[in-house]
Design a protein around this motif. Sequence first.
Motif, PDB file in Angstrom:
ATOM      1  N   ALA A   1       0.825  -1.207   0.000  1.00 43.82           N
ATOM      2  CA  ALA A   1       0.000   0.000   0.000  1.00 43.82           C
ATOM      3  C   ALA A   1       0.862   1.261   0.000  1.00 43.82           C
ATOM      4  CB  ALA A   1      -0.942  -0.005   1.199  1.00 43.82           C
ATOM      5  N   GLU A   2       2.005   1.207   0.680  1.00 48.01           N
ATOM      6  CA  GLU A   2       2.924   2.353   0.701  1.00 48.01           C
ATOM      7  C   GLU A   2       3.497   2.633  -0.681  1.00 48.01           C
ATOM      8  OE1 GLU A   2       6.041   1.502   3.480  1.00 48.01           O
ATOM      9  OE2 GLU A   2       4.660   1.316   5.168  1.00 48.01           O
ATOM     10  N   ASP A   3       3.649   1.597  -1.487  1.00 39.24           N
ATOM     11  CA  ASP A   3       4.286   1.730  -2.796  1.00 39.24           C
ATOM     12  C   ASP A   3       3.322   2.172  -3.898  1.00 39.24           C
ATOM     13  OD1 ASP A   3       6.648   0.923  -1.609  1.00 39.24           O
ATOM     14  OD2 ASP A   3       6.453  -1.163  -2.231  1.00 39.24           O
ATOM     15  N   ILE A   4       2.032   2.049  -3.655  1.00 40.20           N
ATOM     16  CA  ILE A   4       1.042   2.417  -4.667  1.00 40.20           C
ATOM     17  C   ILE A   4       0.727   3.904  -4.524  1.00 40.20           C
ATOM     18  CG2 ILE A   4      -1.343   2.094  -5.430  1.00 40.20           C
ATOM     19  CD1 ILE A   4      -1.086  -0.838  -4.738  1.00 40.20           C
ATOM     20  N   PRO A   5       0.818   4.654  -5.609  1.00 40.08           N
ATOM     21  CA  PRO A   5       0.520   6.091  -5.520  1.00 40.08           C
ATOM     22  C   PRO A   5      -0.907   6.348  -5.053  1.00 40.08           C
ATOM     23  CG  PRO A   5       1.503   5.545  -7.650  1.00 40.08           C
ATOM     24  CD  PRO A   5       1.193   4.247  -6.967  1.00 40.08           C
ATOM     25  N   PRO A   6      -1.111   7.420  -4.300  1.00 35.56           N
ATOM     26  CA  PRO A   6      -2.464   7.717  -3.811  1.00 35.56           C
ATOM     27  C   PRO A   6      -3.479   7.905  -4.938  1.00 35.56           C
ATOM     28  CG  PRO A   6      -0.933   9.517  -3.292  1.00 35.56           C
ATOM     29  CD  PRO A   6      -0.123   8.392  -3.855  1.00 35.56           C
ATOM     30  N   GLU A   7      -3.026   8.338  -6.100  1.00 42.10           N
ATOM     31  CA  GLU A   7      -3.935   8.526  -7.230  1.00 42.10           C
ATOM     32  C   GLU A   7      -4.608   7.220  -7.642  1.00 42.10           C
ATOM     33  OE1 GLU A   7      -0.726  11.695  -7.554  1.00 42.10           O
ATOM     34  OE2 GLU A   7      -0.742   9.552  -7.130  1.00 42.10           O
TER      35      GLU A   7
ATOM     36  N   ILE B   1      -5.330   4.596  -5.591  1.00 35.58           N
ATOM     37  CA  ILE B   1      -6.360   4.283  -4.592  1.00 35.58           C
ATOM     38  C   ILE B   1      -7.536   5.243  -4.739  1.00 35.58           C
ATOM     39  CG2 ILE B   1      -6.856   4.065  -2.119  1.00 35.58           C
ATOM     40  CD1 ILE B   1      -4.959   1.872  -3.295  1.00 35.58           C
ATOM     41  N   GLU B   2      -7.245   6.533  -4.992  1.00 34.51           N
ATOM     42  CA  GLU B   2      -8.317   7.509  -5.221  1.00 34.51           C
ATOM     43  C   GLU B   2      -9.203   7.085  -6.391  1.00 34.51           C
ATOM     44  OE1 GLU B   2      -6.352  11.216  -5.937  1.00 34.51           O
ATOM     45  OE2 GLU B   2      -5.831  11.502  -3.831  1.00 34.51           O
ATOM     46  N   ALA B   3      -8.579   6.640  -7.472  1.00 35.94           N
ATOM     47  CA  ALA B   3      -9.340   6.222  -8.653  1.00 35.94           C
ATOM     48  C   ALA B   3     -10.238   5.027  -8.329  1.00 35.94           C
ATOM     49  CB  ALA B   3      -8.395   5.895  -9.805  1.00 35.94           C
ATOM     50  N   PHE B   4      -9.689   4.040  -7.627  1.00 35.34           N
ATOM     51  CA  PHE B   4     -10.515   2.892  -7.234  1.00 35.34           C
ATOM     52  C   PHE B   4     -11.653   3.338  -6.321  1.00 35.34           C
ATOM     53  CE2 PHE B   4      -7.207   0.088  -8.866  1.00 35.34           C
ATOM     54  CZ  PHE B   4      -7.944  -1.004  -9.307  1.00 35.34           C
ATOM     55  N   ASN B   5     -11.350   4.198  -5.333  1.00 34.51           N
ATOM     56  CA  ASN B   5     -12.396   4.667  -4.417  1.00 34.51           C
ATOM     57  C   ASN B   5     -13.513   5.379  -5.177  1.00 34.51           C
ATOM     58  OD1 ASN B   5     -10.953   3.653  -2.245  1.00 34.51           O
ATOM     59  ND2 ASN B   5     -10.161   5.642  -1.607  1.00 34.51           N
ATOM     60  N   GLU B   6     -13.130   6.223  -6.118  1.00 30.26           N
ATOM     61  CA  GLU B   6     -14.132   6.942  -6.909  1.00 30.26           C
ATOM     62  C   GLU B   6     -14.989   5.982  -7.734  1.00 30.26           C
ATOM     63  OE1 GLU B   6     -11.917   9.875  -9.135  1.00 30.26           O
ATOM     64  OE2 GLU B   6     -11.162  10.778  -7.280  1.00 30.26           O
ATOM     65  N   MET B   7     -14.353   4.979  -8.318  1.00 26.54           N
ATOM     66  CA  MET B   7     -15.097   4.016  -9.128  1.00 26.54           C
ATOM     67  C   MET B   7     -16.009   3.139  -8.266  1.00 26.54           C
ATOM     68  SD  MET B   7     -14.378   4.738 -12.241  1.00 26.54           S
ATOM     69  CE  MET B   7     -15.274   3.365 -12.941  1.00 26.54           C
ATOM     70  N   ILE B   8     -15.523   2.752  -7.092  1.00 25.97           N
ATOM     71  CA  ILE B   8     -16.359   1.955  -6.181  1.00 25.97           C
ATOM     72  C   ILE B   8     -17.594   2.764  -5.795  1.00 25.97           C
ATOM     73  CG2 ILE B   8     -16.509   0.921  -3.878  1.00 25.97           C
ATOM     74  CD1 ILE B   8     -13.451   0.247  -4.226  1.00 25.97           C
ATOM     75  N   ALA B   9     -17.395   4.024  -5.414  1.00 27.17           N
ATOM     76  CA  ALA B   9     -18.524   4.878  -5.022  1.00 27.17           C
ATOM     77  C   ALA B   9     -19.498   5.058  -6.189  1.00 27.17           C
ATOM     78  CB  ALA B   9     -18.008   6.231  -4.536  1.00 27.17           C
ATOM     79  N   LYS B  10     -18.971   5.270  -7.368  1.00 25.87           N
ATOM     80  CA  LYS B  10     -19.817   5.478  -8.553  1.00 25.87           C
ATOM     81  C   LYS B  10     -20.635   4.230  -8.888  1.00 25.87           C
ATOM     82  CE  LYS B  10     -19.567   6.466 -13.475  1.00 25.87           C
ATOM     83  NZ  LYS B  10     -18.715   6.540 -14.639  1.00 25.87           N
TER      84      LYS B  10
END
Length: 114
Positions: A29-35, A37-46
């Motif tokens: 998780a530390e190695d994955i850019p926040p962008e 995770i943000e993209a996945f979070n946005e898609m999950i919410a959508k």
Amino acid sequence: MHETMFPEDIVMKKKVLPLKPKDVVDKKAEDIPPEVIEAFNEMIAKEWDGGSARVVQKDVIKKIVEKGISRDEIFKNNWLDVEEIYRKNGWDVEYDKPGYCENYDAFFVFSEKE
């Protein structure tokens, strides 16, 4: 002739321990850019329908690219491998991609752990 050593000349070696299996998800998780995770979070919410969210891989890639990360970087660094990160945070995650002679878009299904 002996050279005098001062405290600032002594370099302390940091003790490095092997990564424990339980710490792998956090390290990843530390190695994955926040962008990402943000993209996945946005898609999950959508895509959330009250029970699960079906996130199509090509759609989340498009969203990550829109945030400034190249498609090549995403795949070179395996940044789509987020399943364990989300599982550790309370999700059941399934990933499905087409097999030989199948023709559909790869996708993730996120649902709340029971």
